[in-house]
Design a protein around this motif. Structure first.
Motif, PDB file in Angstrom:
ATOM      1  N   ASN A   8      41.304-110.836  -9.785  1.00  0.00           N
ATOM      2  CA  ASN A   8      40.082-110.296  -9.193  1.00  0.00           C
ATOM      3  C   ASN A   8      38.874-110.445 -10.112  1.00  0.00           C
ATOM      4  O   ASN A   8      37.735-110.300  -9.676  1.00  0.00           O
ATOM      5  N   ASP A  33      46.860-114.313  -3.270  1.00  0.00           N
ATOM      6  CA  ASP A  33      47.025-112.977  -2.695  1.00  0.00           C
ATOM      7  C   ASP A  33      46.374-111.875  -3.528  1.00  0.00           C
ATOM      8  O   ASP A  33      46.808-110.716  -3.473  1.00  0.00           O
ATOM      9  N   TYR A  34      45.312-112.229  -4.261  1.00  0.00           N
ATOM     10  CA  TYR A  34      44.720-111.245  -5.174  1.00  0.00           C
ATOM     11  C   TYR A  34      44.168-110.014  -4.446  1.00  0.00           C
ATOM     12  O   TYR A  34      44.164-108.908  -5.001  1.00  0.00           O
ATOM     13  N   GLU A  35      43.712-110.190  -3.199  1.00  0.00           N
ATOM     14  CA  GLU A  35      43.163-109.051  -2.461  1.00  0.00           C
ATOM     15  C   GLU A  35      44.255-108.056  -2.077  1.00  0.00           C
ATOM     16  O   GLU A  35      44.041-106.843  -2.070  1.00  0.00           O
ATOM     17  N   LYS A  36      45.435-108.552  -1.766  1.00  0.00           N
ATOM     18  CA  LYS A  36      46.558-107.688  -1.419  1.00  0.00           C
ATOM     19  C   LYS A  36      47.249-107.148  -2.664  1.00  0.00           C
ATOM     20  O   LYS A  36      47.807-106.041  -2.651  1.00  0.00           O
ATOM     21  N   PRO A  52      46.313-106.485  -6.483  1.00  0.00           N
ATOM     22  CA  PRO A  52      45.316-106.470  -7.565  1.00  0.00           C
ATOM     23  C   PRO A  52      45.897-106.696  -8.955  1.00  0.00           C
ATOM     24  O   PRO A  52      45.150-106.903  -9.909  1.00  0.00           O
ATOM     25  N   SER A  88      37.762-114.172  -9.011  1.00  0.00           N
ATOM     26  CA  SER A  88      37.811-114.539  -7.589  1.00  0.00           C
ATOM     27  C   SER A  88      36.526-115.208  -7.119  1.00  0.00           C
ATOM     28  O   SER A  88      36.567-116.194  -6.367  1.00  0.00           O
TER      29      SER A  88
END
Length: 325
Positions: A200, A233-236, A238, A203
């Motif tokens: 994140n 999948d960084y948003e799901k 962290p 990103s």
């Protein structure tokens, strides 16, 4: 940039601290806690073997402790219902747990061996040095006798720690106001030769850079594509992260600097070191000569370990590193 002779360094430290009771020494715990060095060495060895990211995590924890209010272990203090502590400032939320756990383990062992004797600030300083050395980096003397700070405020962190998104001028300014030269700042940035960064944090550089390009063009294209896949999948999730040095991620060496001209810097601030004319010459020097990097890093870390220290009655020996007495 050579390390100071220990005798000369001691004189400088003594003059800096002034009074006899505040004087730091290399053998501060020789009589009061003779197993001090061995206990820390055993603790960090076991922790690093179990979790190889410990070295990078602890170095980062040390830097985040020293720059805002000095090396007083204030970053270790937990928040209360009455006070938001440094560790809960937004920039510190990404500090890896391995660093905190290492200091807690060492403090617990030292309290059993010699209660109410060793400060958390000294533990953090020595554990950091020992982990740097264990990972293959340079050894440097750590003077002891720090006290732990009695204050830890989140607001004190703002503007006193470099963020990956900051322009290089602002990062240089943060270090300059603490007395560090551009060369020393670049050398300290070399700590990114080990450790990792959370997805994140990069990103925007990977997915939302501009209409013409998904990623920052300073990235090597293949490297950017690899990072995009790793961070999908960084948003799901962290906790997703990538190594700062993809070539030798667990070895303290100068490969981090060799990566930067190739577009292999993970953070925007990493890539900025090679892109800015003030910092680029030092990147090139350290990339070409690991010995020069090690000497500059050791000297800068030794200097960092004395920033804003509390001694004598100006601080305390915390019973627990996460709580002010």
């Amino acid at each position: 940039m050579l390390l100071l002779n220990p005798a000369l360094f001691f004189i400088v430290v003594s003059l800096f601290l002034g009074t006899l009771e505040s004087r730091l020494t290399l053998d501060y715990y020789a009589k009061t806690c003779p197993k001090f060095s061995q206990i820390i060495q055993d603790t960090i060895t076991n922790k690093q073997i179990a979790s190889p990211t410990t070295a990078g995590a602890t170095i980062r924890l040390f830097l985040h402790d020293c720059l805002p209010n000095g090396c007083d272990a204030s970053v270790l203090v937990s928040s209360t219902s009455f006070n938001k502590a440094e560790r809960d400032n937004e920039i510190n939320l990404s500090l890896p747990g391995d660093g905190f756990d290492t200091i807690v383990r060492a403090k617990t062992a030292l309290e059993l061996a010699c209660p109410n004797t060793v400060s958390c600030a000294d533990i953090l300083a020595v554990a950091t040095r020992d982990l740097v050395t264990m990972a293959g980096g340079p050894y440097y003397p750590v003077y002891l006798g720090r006290r732990d700070g009695r204050v830890s405020r989140s607001s004190d962190v703002d503007g006193n720690l470099p963020k990956p998104t900051m322009p290089m001028s602002q990062i240089i300014e943060i270090f300059e106001k603490r007395g560090f030269s551009v060369e020393e700042m670049v050398a300290l940035s070399g700590a990114h030769t080990i450790g990792f960064s959370h997805c994140n944090q990069i990103s925007n550089d990977l997915y939302n850079y501009s209409k013409s390009s998904n990623y920052d063009p300073q990235y090597n294209p293949r490297f950017a594509q690899g990072l995009q896949k790793a961070c999908t999948d960084y948003e799901k999730n962290p906790t997703l992260s990538v190594f700062n040095d993809i070539m030798t991620p667990n070895k303290f060496d100068n490969v981090y600097f060799q990566n930067l001209p190739k577009g292999l810097g993970v953070l925007k601030s990493d890539r900025g070191l090679f892109g800015d004319p003030r910092t680029k010459p030092f990147v090139e020097t350290f990339a070409a000569d690991e010995t020069k990097f090690f000497k500059a890093f050791a000297s800068a870390m030794q200097k960092l370990s004395l920033v804003g220290i509390k001694t004598g009655r100006k601080g305390e020996i915390r019973r627990r590193c996460d709580q002010i007495n």
